[in-house]
Design an enzyme around this catalytic site. Structure first.
Site, short mmCIF file in Angstrom:
data_model
loop_
_atom_site.label_atom_id
_atom_site.label_comp_id
_atom_site.label_asym_id
_atom_site.label_seq_id
_atom_site.Cartn_x
_atom_site.Cartn_y
_atom_site.Cartn_z
N ASN A 9 0.86 -1.19 0.00
CA ASN A 9 0.00 0.00 0.00
C ASN A 9 0.89 1.23 0.00
OD1 ASN A 9 -1.78 2.07 0.60
ND2 ASN A 9 -2.21 1.38 2.70
N LYS A 11 0.03 4.22 -0.09
CA LYS A 11 -0.64 5.38 0.55
C LYS A 11 -0.53 6.59 -0.38
CE LYS A 11 0.05 3.22 4.94
NZ LYS A 11 0.15 3.33 6.37
N HIS A 95 -9.36 0.87 5.49
CA HIS A 95 -8.04 1.07 6.11
C HIS A 95 -8.19 2.00 7.31
CE1 HIS A 95 -3.93 2.44 6.72
NE2 HIS A 95 -3.56 1.34 6.10
N GLU A 97 -6.58 4.44 8.29
CA GLU A 97 -6.43 5.88 8.00
C GLU A 97 -7.73 6.43 7.42
OE1 GLU A 97 -2.77 5.52 5.76
OE2 GLU A 97 -1.76 5.00 7.63
N GLU A 167 -4.71 -5.14 11.08
CA GLU A 167 -3.69 -4.11 11.24
C GLU A 167 -3.95 -3.34 12.53
OE1 GLU A 167 -1.94 -2.86 7.22
OE2 GLU A 167 -3.79 -1.76 7.44
N GLY A 173 2.84 2.34 10.77
CA GLY A 173 3.76 3.45 10.56
C GLY A 173 4.51 3.87 11.81
N SER A 211 3.90 -2.04 10.31
CA SER A 211 5.35 -2.06 10.47
C SER A 211 5.99 -3.40 10.13
CB SER A 211 5.75 -1.59 11.87
OG SER A 211 5.30 -0.28 12.10
#
Ligand code: PGA
Length: 252
Positions: A9, A11, A95, A97, A167, A173, A211
Site C-alpha cells: 500500500n 498510501k 483502512h 487511515e 492491522e 507506521g 510495520s
C-alpha cells in the site's frame, strides 16, 4: 489451499518516475521467487494505469479506496467498477487511515465491500484495534465487530473474493509490530468469527499489517493463520518489498 498474498500500500506516496522505476525493480526481484506468493501493488489511484502497464500481468494491482456508489454526482470519488475497468483486481476497504482521518464508519465499510465484490474486485478488508482498545482488553471484541459488520454484505461464493488484513492501529507506521504470537492469536480469533458466520474460514487469506519489515516478516508469516502481509512504508523500496515477499514460506 488459501492464497499467500503480500500487498504493498503506497498510501499517498509516489510519482510517475517512481512507478517507472519501482514496478520494474520489483518484477525483477520477484523473477527468481517460487514460493507461490501473490503480489499486489496498491498505488494512489492516479498511478494505477501506469502500474498496470508496468506490471505486465505479473503483479496484481489495487486501489486504496472505492466509493459507496456505482456512478453519479459524487465529485472526487472513484467507483469500484472504474477500478476494475482500468485493470485493478483488488481494493482496500476500511483502512484505519480512512476510518480515523476521514470518519469512515463500519456501515460505510460494509457498503464499499458490497460494491467492490459486485464489481468483481477482491476486497482487502482492513480491521484493527487502537492502543486504548487493546489496553482496555477490548481488542478481540473490536476486531470481531468490524469483521461481522463488513461480512454483512458478503454472500455465498463472494467469500472467494475476500481477504482480511488485521492491522493494529498502534502498529501502523510506528515501527512497533505486534509480536508474532499476538498477531497469530488475533488471526485465529478472526478465523473463528468467520466460521461462526458460516464463511469458508479456512479458505480466506488473512494478512497482517503494521510495520512489517524485511527483518520481522518471516516470523510473522511462519504463523499458521497468517497468510501474508499488507505493507506500507516498506513497499516503497524494491529491495525491502521483495525481501518481504521472499519471507513467505514456500508451499509444502
Ligand atoms: P506500515 O503501514 O507498514 O507503514 O506500518 C501498513 C498499512 O498501513 O497498511
Amino acid at each position: 489451499m488459501r492464497r499467500k498474498i503480500v500487498a504493498g500500500n503506497w498510501k499517498m506516496n509516489g510519482s510517475k518516475d517512481l512507478v517507472n522505476s519501482l514496478v520494474g525493480e520489483i518484477r525483477s526481484g520477484l523473477a527468481s521467487l517460487d514460493n507461490g506468493v501473490e503480489v499486489v501493488i496498491i498505488p494512489p489511484a492516479l498511478f494505477v494505469s501506469g502500474v498496470v502497464d508496468q506490471a505486465g500481468g505479473e503483479v496484481a494491482v489495487g486501489v486504496q479506496n472505492v466509493a459507496c456508489w456505482d456512478s453519479g454526482a459524487y465529485t472526487g470519488e472513484i467507483a469500484a467498477g472504474m477500478a476494475r475497468d482500468v485493470g485493478c483486481s483488488y481494493t482496500l476497504v476500511g483502512h484505519s487511515e480512512r476510518r480515523q482521518l476521514f470518519g469512515e464508519t463500519d456501515g460505510q465499510v460494509a457498503v464499499k465491500v458490497g460494491r467492490a465484490l459486485a464489481s468483481g474486485l477482491g476486497a482487502v478488508i482492513c480491521v484493527g484495534e487502537t492502543l486504548e482498545e487493546r489496553e482496555a482488553g477490548k481488542a478481540e471484541e473490536v476486531v470481531s465487530g468490524q469483521v461481522r459488520e463488513a461480512a454483512s454484505e458478503v454472500g455465498g461464493s463472494q467469500w472467494s473474493q475476500v481477504v482480511i488484513a488485521y492491522e493494529p492501529v498502534w502498529a501502523i507506521g510506528t515501527g512497533k509490530t505486534a509480536t508474532a504470537e499476538d498477531a497469530q492469536a488475533m488471526h485465529a480469533s478472526i478465523r473463528a468469527v468467520l466460521t461462526s458466520l458460516g464463511a469458508p474460514a479456512d479458505e480466506i487469506s488473512l494478512l497482517y499489517g503494521g510495520s512489517v519489515k524485511a527483518d520481522n516478516a518471516a516470523a510473522l508469516f511462519a504463523q499458521p493463520d497468517i497468510d501474508g502481509g499488507l505493507i506500507g512504508g516498506a513497499s516503497l523500496k524494491a529491495d525491502d518489498f521483495v525481501s518481504i515477499c521472499r519471507a513467505v514460506p514456500g508451499r509444502s
